[in-house]
Design a protein around this motif. Structure first.
Motif, PDB file in Angstrom:
ATOM      1  N   ILE A 146      29.980  41.828  39.992  1.00 50.59           N
ATOM      2  CA  ILE A 146      30.296  40.640  39.190  1.00 50.59           C
ATOM      3  C   ILE A 146      30.575  41.037  37.743  1.00 50.59           C
ATOM      4  CG2 ILE A 146      29.303  38.547  38.190  1.00 50.59           C
ATOM      5  CD1 ILE A 146      30.279  38.130  41.004  1.00 50.59           C
ATOM      6  N   ALA A 147      29.769  41.973  37.215  1.00 52.60           N
ATOM      7  CA  ALA A 147      29.969  42.428  35.832  1.00 52.60           C
ATOM      8  C   ALA A 147      31.339  43.083  35.680  1.00 52.60           C
ATOM      9  CB  ALA A 147      28.856  43.407  35.444  1.00 52.60           C
ATOM     10  N   HIS A 148      31.757  43.845  36.685  1.00 52.71           N
ATOM     11  CA  HIS A 148      33.082  44.477  36.627  1.00 52.71           C
ATOM     12  C   HIS A 148      34.182  43.421  36.671  1.00 52.71           C
ATOM     13  CE1 HIS A 148      36.148  47.574  37.292  1.00 52.71           C
ATOM     14  NE2 HIS A 148      36.673  46.746  38.179  1.00 52.71           N
ATOM     15  N   TYR A 149      34.016  42.435  37.535  1.00 53.41           N
ATOM     16  CA  TYR A 149      35.005  41.347  37.623  1.00 53.41           C
ATOM     17  C   TYR A 149      35.131  40.632  36.280  1.00 53.41           C
ATOM     18  CZ  TYR A 149      37.085  36.859  38.904  1.00 53.41           C
ATOM     19  OH  TYR A 149      37.886  35.739  38.944  1.00 53.41           O
ATOM     20  N   ASP A 150      33.977  40.289  35.695  1.00 54.52           N
ATOM     21  CA  ASP A 150      33.996  39.582  34.411  1.00 54.52           C
ATOM     22  C   ASP A 150      34.672  40.415  33.332  1.00 54.52           C
ATOM     23  OD1 ASP A 150      32.719  37.459  35.578  1.00 54.52           O
ATOM     24  OD2 ASP A 150      30.717  38.001  34.840  1.00 54.52           O
ATOM     25  N   GLY A 156      38.124  39.342  31.625  1.00 53.56           N
ATOM     26  CA  GLY A 156      38.038  39.119  30.189  1.00 53.56           C
ATOM     27  C   GLY A 156      39.086  39.918  29.419  1.00 53.56           C
ATOM     28  N   GLN A 157      39.395  41.127  29.926  1.00 52.95           N
ATOM     29  CA  GLN A 157      40.372  41.981  29.259  1.00 52.95           C
ATOM     30  C   GLN A 157      41.814  41.591  29.581  1.00 52.95           C
ATOM     31  OE1 GLN A 157      39.338  45.943  30.503  1.00 52.95           O
ATOM     32  NE2 GLN A 157      37.623  46.136  29.070  1.00 52.95           N
ATOM     33  N   LYS A 158      42.065  41.163  30.801  1.00 50.37           N
ATOM     34  CA  LYS A 158      43.441  40.972  31.266  1.00 50.37           C
ATOM     35  C   LYS A 158      43.960  39.544  31.136  1.00 50.37           C
ATOM     36  CE  LYS A 158      43.003  44.701  34.701  1.00 50.37           C
ATOM     37  NZ  LYS A 158      42.991  45.040  36.144  1.00 50.37           N
ATOM     38  N   VAL A 159      43.080  38.574  31.194  1.00 46.98           N
ATOM     39  CA  VAL A 159      43.535  37.178  31.240  1.00 46.98           C
ATOM     40  C   VAL A 159      43.629  36.595  29.830  1.00 46.98           C
ATOM     41  CG1 VAL A 159      42.997  34.859  32.061  1.00 46.98           C
ATOM     42  CG2 VAL A 159      42.543  36.833  33.531  1.00 46.98           C
ATOM     43  N   GLN A 160      44.802  36.045  29.529  1.00 51.01           N
ATOM     44  CA  GLN A 160      44.993  35.296  28.290  1.00 51.01           C
ATOM     45  C   GLN A 160      45.320  33.857  28.669  1.00 51.01           C
ATOM     46  OE1 GLN A 160      48.000  37.345  25.983  1.00 51.01           O
ATOM     47  NE2 GLN A 160      46.427  38.456  24.835  1.00 51.01           N
ATOM     48  N   LEU A 161      44.377  32.970  28.399  1.00 52.25           N
ATOM     49  CA  LEU A 161      44.562  31.563  28.765  1.00 52.25           C
ATOM     50  C   LEU A 161      45.304  30.831  27.649  1.00 52.25           C
ATOM     51  CD1 LEU A 161      41.043  30.780  30.293  1.00 52.25           C
ATOM     52  CD2 LEU A 161      43.133  31.496  31.478  1.00 52.25           C
ATOM     53  N   LEU A 177      46.203  33.832  39.698  1.00 54.35           N
ATOM     54  CA  LEU A 177      45.723  34.259  41.018  1.00 54.35           C
ATOM     55  C   LEU A 177      45.923  35.749  41.235  1.00 54.35           C
ATOM     56  CD1 LEU A 177      46.920  31.313  43.308  1.00 54.35           C
ATOM     57  CD2 LEU A 177      44.581  31.831  42.558  1.00 54.35           C
ATOM     58  N   VAL A 178      47.020  36.291  40.746  1.00 53.25           N
ATOM     59  CA  VAL A 178      47.275  37.730  40.890  1.00 53.25           C
ATOM     60  C   VAL A 178      46.201  38.537  40.160  1.00 53.25           C
ATOM     61  CG1 VAL A 178      48.829  39.600  40.219  1.00 53.25           C
ATOM     62  CG2 VAL A 178      49.757  37.549  41.309  1.00 53.25           C
ATOM     63  N   LEU A 179      45.879  38.112  38.938  1.00 50.46           N
ATOM     64  CA  LEU A 179      44.843  38.806  38.167  1.00 50.46           C
ATOM     65  C   LEU A 179      43.478  38.669  38.834  1.00 50.46           C
ATOM     66  CD1 LEU A 179      45.935  37.754  34.560  1.00 50.46           C
ATOM     67  CD2 LEU A 179      46.171  40.010  35.613  1.00 50.46           C
ATOM     68  N   HIS A 180      43.192  37.482  39.354  1.00 48.55           N
ATOM     69  CA  HIS A 180      41.917  37.259  40.044  1.00 48.55           C
ATOM     70  C   HIS A 180      41.799  38.150  41.275  1.00 48.55           C
ATOM     71  CE1 HIS A 180      38.720  35.366  42.364  1.00 48.55           C
ATOM     72  NE2 HIS A 180      39.601  35.233  43.346  1.00 48.55           N
ATOM     73  N   ARG A 181      42.852  38.192  42.082  1.00 47.69           N
ATOM     74  CA  ARG A 181      42.771  38.961  43.328  1.00 47.69           C
ATOM     75  C   ARG A 181      42.615  40.454  43.070  1.00 47.69           C
ATOM     76  NH1 ARG A 181      47.610  35.338  45.811  1.00 47.69           N
ATOM     77  NH2 ARG A 181      46.315  33.600  46.577  1.00 47.69           N
ATOM     78  N   ALA A 182      43.267  40.963  42.031  1.00 43.79           N
ATOM     79  CA  ALA A 182      43.133  42.378  41.690  1.00 43.79           C
ATOM     80  C   ALA A 182      41.701  42.688  41.246  1.00 43.79           C
ATOM     81  CB  ALA A 182      44.117  42.761  40.587  1.00 43.79           C
ATOM     82  N   SER A 183      41.132  41.842  40.399  1.00 44.82           N
ATOM     83  CA  SER A 183      39.760  42.047  39.933  1.00 44.82           C
ATOM     84  C   SER A 183      38.766  41.834  41.069  1.00 44.82           C
ATOM     85  CB  SER A 183      39.449  41.095  38.770  1.00 44.82           C
ATOM     86  OG  SER A 183      40.323  41.322  37.689  1.00 44.82           O
TER      87      SER A 183
END
Length: 463
Positions: free
Chosen positions: A330-334, A338-343, A352-358
């Motif tokens: 979970i810590a790795h996912y977060d 946190g690094q890749k997603v810009q909302l 979804l692409v970023l979520h699935r990769a993480s």
């Protein structure tokens, strides 16, 4: 501390006080910091038989474990010394020196049975140290081995109508090494010279017959043969003159009997070369934190009056480590999100692409860190937490998009509102100018980047 071990001397691991076993927090703290695979060597035997001397030699030191020089037993409980393994890089050698069996000050054998069982449960090499030859008296002193099935269980719920599967029971057991001290006989049998291993095998031969005396003779031998398929024997002469034995810690090798020095070197070389990593069911290698939890599990069981259960110990480790593996994933996912997603993201697909990769990376981390995840319960828990995080990101993305669009509309169209209030478009031709202004502002709004997935706001402007 994984690469460098700084233990100048042994510390008490399990203290024996008034019939109660207590684990030393200082020793547990040391174990918790050691992440390398561990080779665990435990030694047991009657008190005042020179166990500690051998353990100091394995540690590469003359002093460390207390030798003592009187008839009083020095080592109480179990003492631990962690040193770098001299033959296995990136491995830790854990030496466990136990209090002497048969100490008259203790008054009963229950404590000895606990120490004997713990030494077997915690070690990957089990050294039994005795004086002189292997005779019936020595075998009788080794009665603890006949009580192992009364002291240790392999399964938490064995079938009451069946004996526990001996193969599974023995699979948890360490290699067995018998060290014979002050051995003075010639190694011969039937007129031929034999090895120490052959001497041990001859000593473990069974008698034919069905009488009680034969059964008593055979029982410890049967148990040793059954519980310890891999056996080794070493003999040692007397190290020096009896008057100098009390000075053993201070004597140099050239002051000892040369044959004894050579015998000790052969013993240490064997332990270093043939020792195996302490391994649990399923091939799980034991490191410091795992050994720490094994110690706590077994000691708690003994103190509560239960039998230490091998299966329960492994399941307890699995519970601890799989919970930690979930948190690590979970810590790795977060971190990745946190690094890749810009909302807000431009599209839902981008999120979804970023979520699935993480998610994929987190699952891989969990699989590498977990073991014995029965019915994939912890992996399912991880999947549920990741799904919840996906939902949270969707909601955050929606809100970020809405806030962004609202702010843009406010910023771009607020001047138009002021112009309407001022009556700029109430003059002849004003309506045409108003429509042109609207089209200009809509175009300006639509050209703004990172509005996100709140497309309905844009749709409203196109109506």
């Amino acid at each position: 501390m994984a690469s460098e071990i700084h233990m100048p001397g042994p510390v008490c691991l399990i203290e024996n006080t008034k019939g109660q076993l207590m684990v030393n927090p200082e020793a547990l703290k040391i174990l918790s910091a050691l992440t390398q695979p561990m080779v665990v060597v435990a030694i047991v035997g009657l008190y005042r038989t020179g166990k500690s001397y051998l353990m100091n030699k394995l540690a590469g030191q003359k002093k460390g474990f207390s030798l003592g020089s009187t008839v009083q037993s020095h080592t109480k409980g179990i003492w631990m010394w962690c040193v770098p393994h001299p033959k296995k890089p990136e491995h830790t050698l854990v030496l466990l020196d136990t209090e002497g069996l048969g100490d008259v000050e203790k008054g009963d054998n229950q404590n000895d049975s606990w120490i004997f069982a713990l030494a077997i449960l915690l070690s990957s090499i089990f050294v039994y140290n005795s004086m002189g030859t292997i005779n019936q008296q020595v075998m009788d002193q080794l009665h603890f081995v006949t009580e192992l099935t009364d002291q240790i269980r392999a399964k938490s719920s064995p079938d009451e109508n069946e004996v526990e599967d001996s193969a599974e029971f023995v699979s948890f057991f360490p290699d067995f090494v018998w060290t014979l001290r002050d051995f003075t006989l010639d190694l011969e049998a039937h007129g031929k010279t034999i090895s120490a291993d052959e001497y041990l095998e001859l000593s473990l031969q069974l008698k034919q017959g069905t009488g009680q005396k034969v059964k008593n003779f055979n029982l410890p031998r049967l148990c040793i043969r059954k519980f310890f398929p891999k056996k080794k024997c070493f003999i040692f002469g007397q190290p020096t003159y009896r008057k100098k034995l009390s000075q053993l810690e201070t004597l140099h090798d050239n002051e000892l009997d040369p044959e004894f020095v050579q015998q000790v070197e052969v013993f240490c070389s064997y332990i270093f070369s043939h020792s195996k990593v302490k391994t649990l069911s399923g091939g799980i290698k034991v490191n410091g934190p795992r050994l720490e939890n094994l110690v706590l599990t077994y000691v708690n069981a003994l103190n509560s009056g239960d039998l230490p259960c091998l299966e329960n110990a492994v399941l307890a480790l699995a519970q601890i480590e799989n919970s930690a593996a979930v948190q690590k994933a979970i810590a790795h996912y977060d971190q990745q999100m946190g690094q890749k997603v810009q909302l807000p993201t431009e599209t839902l697909q981008e999120l979804l692409v970023l979520h699935r990769a993480s998610e994929r990376e987190a699952t891989e981390i969990f699989i590498r860190s977990s073991f014995k995840d029965v019915d994939h319960l912890f992996q399912k828990e991880l999947a549920a937490q990741l799904e919840q995080r996906q939902d949270d990101f969707y909601k955050q993305n929606l809100k970020a998009s809405s806030d962004r669009c609202t702010a843009l509309l406010q910023d771009i169209f607020s001047p138009l509102e002021e112009e309407v209030k001022e009556g700029i478009y109430s003059t002849p031709g004003g309506y045409r100018l108003f429509i042109q202004k609207i089209q200009h502002l809509k175009k300006k709004y639509l050209q703004e980047p990172r509005k996100g997935i709140q497309l309905h706001l844009s749709d409203l402007l196109s109506e």
